[in-house]
Design an enzyme around this catalytic site. Sequence first.
Site, PDB file in Angstrom:
ATOM      1  N   HIS A   1      51.057  30.889  33.401  1.00 53.70           N
ATOM      2  CA  HIS A   1      50.030  31.238  33.900  1.00 53.70           C
ATOM      3  C   HIS A   1      50.179  29.115  33.000  1.00 53.70           C
ATOM      4  CE1 HIS A   1      45.903  31.754  32.506  1.00 53.70           C
ATOM      5  NE2 HIS A   1      46.209  32.686  32.787  1.00 53.70           N
TER       6      HIS A   1
ATOM      7  N   GLU B   1      49.058  33.125  39.566  1.00 50.53           N
ATOM      8  CA  GLU B   1      49.574  33.368  38.386  1.00 50.53           C
ATOM      9  C   GLU B   1      50.202  34.568  38.601  1.00 50.53           C
ATOM     10  OE1 GLU B   1      47.118  35.038  35.109  1.00 50.53           O
ATOM     11  OE2 GLU B   1      46.013  33.080  35.991  1.00 50.53           O
TER      12      GLU B   1
ATOM     13  N   ASP C   1      38.969  34.730  41.653  1.00 52.43           N
ATOM     14  CA  ASP C   1      39.326  34.870  40.275  1.00 52.43           C
ATOM     15  C   ASP C   1      39.851  36.672  40.679  1.00 52.43           C
ATOM     16  OD1 ASP C   1      40.355  35.529  37.264  1.00 52.43           O
ATOM     17  OD2 ASP C   1      38.561  35.594  36.305  1.00 52.43           O
TER      18      ASP C   1
ATOM     19  N   HIS D   1      46.361  39.978  29.472  1.00 49.81           N
ATOM     20  CA  HIS D   1      47.494  38.828  28.743  1.00 49.81           C
ATOM     21  C   HIS D   1      48.650  39.412  27.538  1.00 49.81           C
ATOM     22  CE1 HIS D   1      46.335  36.735  32.554  1.00 49.81           C
ATOM     23  NE2 HIS D   1      45.500  35.149  31.433  1.00 49.81           N
TER      24      HIS D   1
ATOM     25  N   GLN E   1      47.628  36.399  41.096  1.00 51.04           N
ATOM     26  CA  GLN E   1      46.109  36.083  40.968  1.00 51.04           C
ATOM     27  C   GLN E   1      45.242  34.962  41.073  1.00 51.04           C
ATOM     28  OE1 GLN E   1      43.971  38.496  39.139  1.00 51.04           O
ATOM     29  NE2 GLN E   1      42.387  37.548  38.595  1.00 51.04           N
TER      30      GLN E   1
ATOM     31  N   ASN F   1      47.543  39.791  32.755  1.00 43.45           N
ATOM     32  CA  ASN F   1      45.727  40.142  33.789  1.00 43.45           C
ATOM     33  C   ASN F   1      45.420  41.208  32.407  1.00 43.45           C
ATOM     34  OD1 ASN F   1      43.861  40.792  35.093  1.00 43.45           O
ATOM     35  ND2 ASN F   1      44.649  39.794  36.482  1.00 43.45           N
ATOM     36  N   ARG F   2      44.731  42.321  33.500  1.00 39.54           N
ATOM     37  CA  ARG F   2      44.070  43.131  32.654  1.00 39.54           C
ATOM     38  C   ARG F   2      44.520  44.765  32.417  1.00 39.54           C
ATOM     39  NH1 ARG F   2      41.055  39.102  33.823  1.00 39.54           N
ATOM     40  NH2 ARG F   2      39.346  37.929  32.343  1.00 39.54           N
TER      41      ARG F   2
ATOM     42  N   TYR G   1      48.418  25.958  34.540  1.00 40.45           N
ATOM     43  CA  TYR G   1      46.875  25.663  35.346  1.00 40.45           C
ATOM     44  C   TYR G   1      47.635  24.358  36.418  1.00 40.45           C
ATOM     45  CZ  TYR G   1      43.685  28.474  32.688  1.00 40.45           C
ATOM     46  OH  TYR G   1      43.170  28.950  31.815  1.00 40.45           O
TER      47      TYR G   1
HETATM   48  C1  GAL Z   1      43.375  34.325  33.944  1.00 36.71           C
HETATM   49  C2  GAL Z   1      43.004  35.485  34.232  1.00 36.71           C
HETATM   50  C3  GAL Z   1      41.096  34.944  34.096  1.00 36.71           C
HETATM   51  C4  GAL Z   1      41.053  34.260  32.543  1.00 36.71           C
HETATM   52  C5  GAL Z   1      42.267  33.480  32.563  1.00 36.71           C
HETATM   53  C6  GAL Z   1      42.491  33.676  30.612  1.00 36.71           C
HETATM   54  O1  GAL Z   1      44.030  34.277  34.184  1.00 36.71           O
HETATM   55  O2  GAL Z   1      42.215  35.817  35.850  1.00 36.71           O
HETATM   56  O3  GAL Z   1      39.726  36.199  34.021  1.00 36.71           O
HETATM   57  O4  GAL Z   1      41.232  35.654  31.335  1.00 36.71           O
HETATM   58  O5  GAL Z   1      42.981  34.144  32.193  1.00 36.71           O
HETATM   59  O6  GAL Z   1      41.246  32.098  30.481  1.00 36.71           O
END
Ligand code: GAL
Length: 374
Positions: A205, A339, A277, A133, A311, A107-108, A207
């Site tokens: 991460h 996440e 998000d 990340h 997340q 994350n950020r 999906y």
């Molecule tokens: C997620 C994040 C999103 C985006 C994504 C990657 O973890 O919350 O904002 O950055 O990763 O595309």
Amino acid sequence: MKNTGLTVFAAALVLISGLTACNNVKTKDMVKSEPFGEFKGSEVSLFTLTNSAGNVLKLTNYGATIVYIEVPDRNGEKENVTFGYETLEGYINGDPYFGSVVGRYANRIGQGRFTLDGVEYSLSLNNGPNTLHGGPGGWHSVVWDAEIVTGANSVKFTYNSPDMEEGYPGNMEASVVYTWTDSNEIMMEYTVTTDKKSVINITNHAYFNLHGAGTGDILDHQLTINAQAFTPVDSTLIPTGEIRPVAGTPFDFTTPRLIGERIGEQDEQLLLGGGYDHNFVLDKSQPVAATVYEPVSGRVLEVVTDLPGVQFYCGNFLDGTQTGHGGLKYEYRSGLCLETQFFPDSPNKPDFPPAIIEPGKEFKTKTVYRFSVK
Ligand code: GAL
């Protein structure tokens, strides 16, 4: 005397061949490894783990990544439910985060900066003004050492991250052990050590789309998150520091709700996130962090973790330009991520649970993705 000796020898032979057969069976049937290519001079492999139900999990040591998860629907029809590429080139040139491990800091981190014991650290930026990340060369983009765990349906990936990599202090050794259980659980056990005080936030991460990756959006999936609060964000998706109750907001997933039910509301936080998000503050008295249910297939995904947050990202940045397994395209909101994590930007948020790692102390965390049907 002679006879006894022969008998013992024969028995030993039977035992040894039995053990060898047993080992072979385990290695052969449970974890198979094949070449997947080469990246910056390191060999990359594809690992196929099959459980007793014949369900398949594929992993690669490029980014310690989950590549493929094939699980049945309620009629026994198997389908891959995660985003992934068929080739290593796909991973190198495509979306960097499909199924990968992200670190050092998932994350950020706001402005790509934080201060630890009075020392300011500047990180590589890769997301507007922020670091996302772990930075552009984060742990999703390196080749990990790989080891098939003897006698188990497990693969262990290990990565040695040098001091100041992407700007983070400390030489770190990180490992993740993936186990694919006979009850269709992906167990992810992470261990990290450092030689200098630092920050850590490591997660996966992946999906998910429970009617099959690349087969429509996830707005029809029903979601429960055991969280009474979430962390609102600013326009660059950095938490403001507030912990806001979900009650009465579109972020209330404490009871099962379709993801699409309120996503279109003119809610300030939904508008800032481009949809969901956001980090949810997990209710640690609940054994399961989040549950996803897709009513048509009957598939269920449960997420269990020892971490304080998750997340929930519903694929708002996906745009159909990525082609994965079976030539299928991953369209806008066609996959969701859960996440498990420390809260975003916690190195700059003194009131958030600290994501600190100290030398001499092993940092360990565990998350499970459990699949079933109902
Ligand atoms: C997620 C994040 C999103 C985006 C994504 C990657 O973890 O919350 O904002 O950055 O990763 O595309």
